[in-house]
Design a protein around this motif. Sequence first.
Motif, PDB file in Angstrom:
ATOM      1  N   GLU A   1      -4.594   9.049   4.962  1.00  9.05           N
ATOM      2  CA  GLU A   1      -4.553   8.062   6.044  1.00  9.05           C
ATOM      3  C   GLU A   1      -3.153   7.995   6.642  1.00  9.05           C
ATOM      4  O   GLU A   1      -2.997   7.903   7.864  1.00  9.05           O
TER       5      GLU A   1
ATOM      6  N   GLU B   1      -8.200   8.194  -5.008  1.00 12.35           N
ATOM      7  CA  GLU B   1      -7.893   7.119  -4.061  1.00 12.35           C
ATOM      8  C   GLU B   1      -6.477   7.253  -3.516  1.00 12.35           C
ATOM      9  O   GLU B   1      -6.234   7.006  -2.331  1.00 12.35           O
ATOM     10  N   CYS B   2      -5.563   7.655  -4.371  1.00 11.46           N
ATOM     11  CA  CYS B   2      -4.181   7.850  -3.942  1.00 11.46           C
ATOM     12  C   CYS B   2      -4.113   8.958  -2.886  1.00 11.46           C
ATOM     13  O   CYS B   2      -3.458   8.804  -1.845  1.00 11.46           O
TER      14      CYS B   2
ATOM     15  N   ARG C   1      -5.462   7.721   0.390  1.00 10.46           N
ATOM     16  CA  ARG C   1      -4.529   6.825   1.069  1.00 10.46           C
ATOM     17  C   ARG C   1      -3.432   7.615   1.769  1.00 10.46           C
ATOM     18  O   ARG C   1      -3.060   7.327   2.908  1.00 10.46           O
TER      19      ARG C   1
ATOM     20  N   GLU D   1       0.798  -1.219   0.000  1.00 11.18           N
ATOM     21  CA  GLU D   1       0.000   0.000   0.000  1.00 11.18           C
ATOM     22  C   GLU D   1       0.834   1.275   0.000  1.00 11.18           C
ATOM     23  O   GLU D   1       0.396   2.308  -0.475  1.00 11.18           O
TER      24      GLU D   1
END
Length: 254
Positions: A94, A87-88, A91, A74
């Motif tokens: 996060e 989405e990148c 991520r 990931e």
Amino acid sequence: MTSDAGVRLECEGPVATVTLCRPDVLNAQTPAMWRALHDFSRDLPGDVRVVVVRGEGRSFSAGLDLSVVRGAGEGSIAGLTALSPAECADRIAEFQAGFTWLHRPDIISVAAVQGHAIGAGFQLALACDLRVLAEDARLSMAEVTLGLVPDLAGTKRLVELVGYARALEICATGRRLDAAEAQRMGLATVVVPAAELTAAVADLTAALLAGPRDAVVEIKALLAGATGRTHAEQQRAEREAQTRRLRDLAGIGE
């Protein structure tokens, strides 16, 4: 509490200590470690006032684990580029959460830095409110050497501490700063011999705990928000904070 990812949380009264415990790889970081750091933020007892972040062994953190970068997981380049742009970005958000909780208004965070603090290691130190450096500390924002940018919430804090031009030079060159230069720039709260690092952090922690918690929380909020306010706005924030303190000390409720 020790995470399988290589991070440990220890709480003793009002002090929590977060330790990166992968000394065999100089505490190189992984996404699993960032997730554990974020999880720790939810596990802090309510009476914790100071969080100390340290690295086990001879280095604070040598940065991102290159096996992650070059792999397919990931946090790898391959894994991130396989995602859509949205989405990148999600991520990476996060990942950032493992660092930004150290900005919390109800705690003061202190980095105890020895040896290498490279890339993600430098950004973890920057995430803390204060930095105590051993004389052997070496700092570098090395992401540029991989063709990347610093993305773990360290760029704003760096600009706030050293100014735009110096921050640009540090990030664009990826060069290493020794402890003495870091102190001259304002990156270090104090620099001490390596053998005195633990004692210096303990002394600073004791001084931070000496004042009433509510007053310290108000002071942190005033200073943290100062750069985004005009003079008039900052003066108003001071007045409002002082009014709250006076009423609290007098036992007057809302």
